[in-house]
Motif scaffolding. Sequence first.
Motif, mmCIF file in Angstrom:
data_model
loop_
_atom_site.group_PDB
_atom_site.id
_atom_site.type_symbol
_atom_site.label_atom_id
_atom_site.label_comp_id
_atom_site.label_asym_id
_atom_site.label_seq_id
_atom_site.Cartn_x
_atom_site.Cartn_y
_atom_site.Cartn_z
ATOM 1 N N GLU A 178 44.765 33.033 26.271
ATOM 2 C CA GLU A 178 44.675 33.362 27.678
ATOM 3 C C GLU A 178 44.783 34.873 27.865
ATOM 4 N N ALA A 179 45.631 35.502 27.078
ATOM 5 C CA ALA A 179 45.760 36.959 27.192
ATOM 6 C C ALA A 179 44.442 37.648 26.847
ATOM 7 N N PHE A 180 43.759 37.168 25.800
ATOM 8 C CA PHE A 180 42.473 37.771 25.433
ATOM 9 C C PHE A 180 41.396 37.470 26.463
ATOM 10 N N GLU A 232 44.342 34.652 37.317
ATOM 11 C CA GLU A 232 45.753 34.399 37.035
ATOM 12 C C GLU A 232 45.969 34.106 35.552
ATOM 13 N N PHE A 233 47.091 34.578 35.029
ATOM 14 C CA PHE A 233 47.491 34.306 33.655
ATOM 15 C C PHE A 233 48.132 32.931 33.619
ATOM 16 N N LYS A 234 47.417 31.963 33.025
ATOM 17 C CA LYS A 234 47.906 30.576 32.972
ATOM 18 C C LYS A 234 47.658 30.005 31.580
ATOM 19 N N TRP A 262 35.957 29.063 35.282
ATOM 20 C CA TRP A 262 37.414 29.068 35.155
ATOM 21 C C TRP A 262 38.153 28.627 36.409
ATOM 22 N N GLY A 263 37.465 28.509 37.541
ATOM 23 C CA GLY A 263 38.103 28.083 38.789
ATOM 24 C C GLY A 263 38.552 29.256 39.635
ATOM 25 N N ASP A 264 39.016 28.930 40.835
ATOM 26 C CA ASP A 264 39.422 29.971 41.787
ATOM 27 C C ASP A 264 40.619 30.792 41.314
ATOM 28 N N ALA A 312 33.190 39.923 32.925
ATOM 29 C CA ALA A 312 32.574 39.091 33.968
ATOM 30 C C ALA A 312 32.569 37.626 33.560
ATOM 31 N N ALA A 313 32.275 37.336 32.302
ATOM 32 C CA ALA A 313 32.260 35.945 31.827
ATOM 33 C C ALA A 313 33.652 35.322 31.893
ATOM 34 N N HIS A 314 34.667 36.099 31.562
ATOM 35 C CA HIS A 314 36.029 35.584 31.540
ATOM 36 C C HIS A 314 36.634 35.432 32.931
#
Length: 83
Positions: free
Chosen positions: A1-3, A62-64, A56-58, A48-50
């Motif tokens: 998730e961090a990357f 957010e870091f999840k 990925w949703g709204d 942009a892809a990430h």
Amino acid sequence: EAFRLKAPATMVSREAIEDCELPIKGSGKTAETVKVKAGTKVNLCIHAAHLNKDVWGDDCEEFKPERWLGKTAKTGGAIGGGH
């Protein structure tokens, strides 16, 4: 998730080795695509892809870390340690 949120590279460049279609909006069987001919160079902005809400949703900014856990993880098709 961090990357995903803070990718170490900003762009990826590839060259199509055969004619194909790339998704440009949405995902899965309902994705809108663009046709790419063999030999075409394609550049992808990783940031942009990430942060693509269609994938990925709204809550894409957010870091999840839990996004990557379990069989129903919403990871944009990527496979994490939860699978």
